[in-house]
Scaffold this motif. Structure first.
Motif, short mmCIF file in Angstrom:
data_model
loop_
_atom_site.label_atom_id
_atom_site.label_comp_id
_atom_site.label_asym_id
_atom_site.label_seq_id
_atom_site.Cartn_x
_atom_site.Cartn_y
_atom_site.Cartn_z
N UNK A 65 -32.29 15.90 28.85
CA UNK A 65 -33.64 15.52 29.31
C UNK A 65 -34.43 16.88 29.84
N UNK A 66 -35.63 16.84 29.37
CA UNK A 66 -36.22 18.05 29.64
C UNK A 66 -37.73 17.75 30.31
N UNK A 67 -38.43 18.65 30.74
CA UNK A 67 -39.79 18.17 31.40
C UNK A 67 -40.85 19.51 30.75
N UNK A 68 -41.67 18.68 30.36
CA UNK A 68 -42.78 19.71 29.66
C UNK A 68 -43.97 19.94 30.70
N UNK A 69 -43.94 21.12 31.13
CA UNK A 69 -44.92 21.39 32.57
C UNK A 69 -46.35 21.28 31.92
N UNK A 70 -46.64 21.59 30.62
CA UNK A 70 -48.11 21.26 30.20
C UNK A 70 -48.59 19.82 30.12
N UNK A 71 -47.84 18.65 30.06
CA UNK A 71 -47.88 17.64 30.05
C UNK A 71 -47.99 16.63 31.45
N UNK A 72 -47.35 17.27 32.51
CA UNK A 72 -46.98 16.82 33.40
C UNK A 72 -48.30 16.50 34.37
N UNK A 73 -48.30 15.25 34.86
CA UNK A 73 -49.33 14.85 35.89
C UNK A 73 -49.24 14.94 37.14
N UNK A 74 -48.01 15.50 37.63
CA UNK A 74 -47.50 15.70 38.83
C UNK A 74 -47.83 14.57 39.74
N UNK A 75 -47.29 13.34 39.36
CA UNK A 75 -47.36 12.05 39.87
C UNK A 75 -46.76 12.14 41.38
N UNK A 76 -47.34 11.32 42.41
CA UNK A 76 -46.74 11.41 43.66
C UNK A 76 -45.47 10.90 43.66
N UNK A 77 -45.04 9.92 42.92
CA UNK A 77 -43.65 9.45 42.89
C UNK A 77 -43.30 9.55 41.50
N UNK A 78 -42.33 10.44 41.29
CA UNK A 78 -41.42 10.96 40.04
C UNK A 78 -40.34 10.33 39.81
N UNK A 79 -40.04 9.56 38.74
CA UNK A 79 -38.61 8.84 38.60
C UNK A 79 -37.90 9.74 37.79
N UNK A 80 -38.50 10.78 37.01
CA UNK A 80 -38.02 11.58 36.00
C UNK A 80 -37.15 10.85 35.21
N UNK A 81 -37.79 10.03 34.64
CA UNK A 81 -37.33 9.09 33.52
C UNK A 81 -38.25 9.22 32.16
#
Length: 291
Positions: A65-81
């Motif tokens: 599982x990876x996270x792309x910073x360019x797509x991230x909305x920086x949600x207040x609550x992130x389930x990392x799902x």
């Protein structure tokens, strides 16, 4: 999130069920992985440690599982799902497919195969890590009249390699570092077994195309190429493919939070490639740059 380095597991011991495989990408309309227009299926997992690997997401057999910073909305609550992520910033690399599912997927491109003389190529990672599934899959495609190929380093037992190769119209076979000790230390590769398997496939009448990655500091030198040519000399091989090093894989290492040890290494200049190409052509081979 920090991902650890991908584990190195022998081709002899990692195997999904014969009716299920783990892949990480299907690439359509490829012109560099066999004759004609190809659909390339990338299998996850590789036992080797090539420093120049352009597909680091292929190394681990696990779903990552990876996270792309360019797509991230920086949600207040992130389930990392990856399933619930609204922007697609979190995503899985790797998925499991059945024989029937993968067959349906690649047959969507059948019209292009028929028109161009192309077909399906299995790549990786190292497809030999899931050899039983791959063999059954290619055998099913042959029933449809689809041309088939694999890309491999050939480092496994003949009992795993031969049935898969026999289901192919061609085998794109990488020959990398020829020095036995250096190949083992740098690549975790059993070079004598690789060369014996290459000979075996040729002796069985299977079309084998040797491919030479041109990697500065590792294989881009006349000595290594001369060793390749000496090995090929007694074998009925007519064509050699050259694969020049590039930096296209660097962003993937950043995404996976792994070190890209080839940072700063320049791609070979045209003159360097031309020198190697001419050397191989003088030995009597047709040379294709890019595969």
């Amino acid at each position: 999130m920090t991902l650890s380095a991908a584990p190195r597991i022998s081709c002899e011991v990692i195997e999904t069920r014969a009716d299920t495989a783990r892949i990480f990408n299907i690439q359509r309309y490829s012109l560099n992985d066999g004759h004609g227009i190809r659909t390339v299926v990338f299998f996850k997992g590789c036992p080797h440690t090539c420093p120049w690997c352009a597909n680091p997401e292929s190394m681990s057999p696990k779903i990552e599982t990876v996270r792309r910073e360019s797509k991230c909305l920086h949600c207040a609550t992130c389930a990392q799902d990856a399933v619930e992520c609204p922007s697609g910033a979190w995503e899985h690399i790797g998925r499991d497919v059945t024989l029937a599912e993968l067959e349906r997927e690649v047959l969507k491109d059948e019209v292009f195969f028929r028109a161009s003389g192309g077909g399906v190529t299995l790549s990786g990672g190292e497809v030999l890590m899931q050899a039983e599934f791959a063999t059954r899959f290619l055998q099913r495609l042959k029933l449809w009249g689809i041309r088939t190929a694999i890309e491999t380093a050939g480092d496994t037992s003949p009992r795993r390699l031969l049935p898969l190769a026999q289901a192919c119209d061609e085998v794109l076979f990488d020959l990398k570092i020829m020095d036995v000790e250096v190949a083992q230390r740098v690549l975790s590769m059993n070079q004598p077994r690789v060369l014996e398997n290459f000979r075996l496939l040729v002796e069985q009448g299977i079309k084998v195309i040797p491919r030479l990655p041109l990697i500065p500091g590792f294989t881009l030198n006349e000595q290594n190429v001369a060793q390749v040519l000496a090995f090929l000399a007694p074998l009925p091989v007519a064509e050699v493919h050259l694969l020049p090093f590039h930096q296209y894989g660097e962003p993937k290492y950043s995404l996976l939070e792994r070190e890209w040890t080839m940072a700063g290494v320049k791609a070979p200049e045209e003159a360097e490639i031309a020198l190697i190409k001419a050397m191989i052509e003088r030995a009597g081979y047709r040379v294709v740059v890019g595969g």
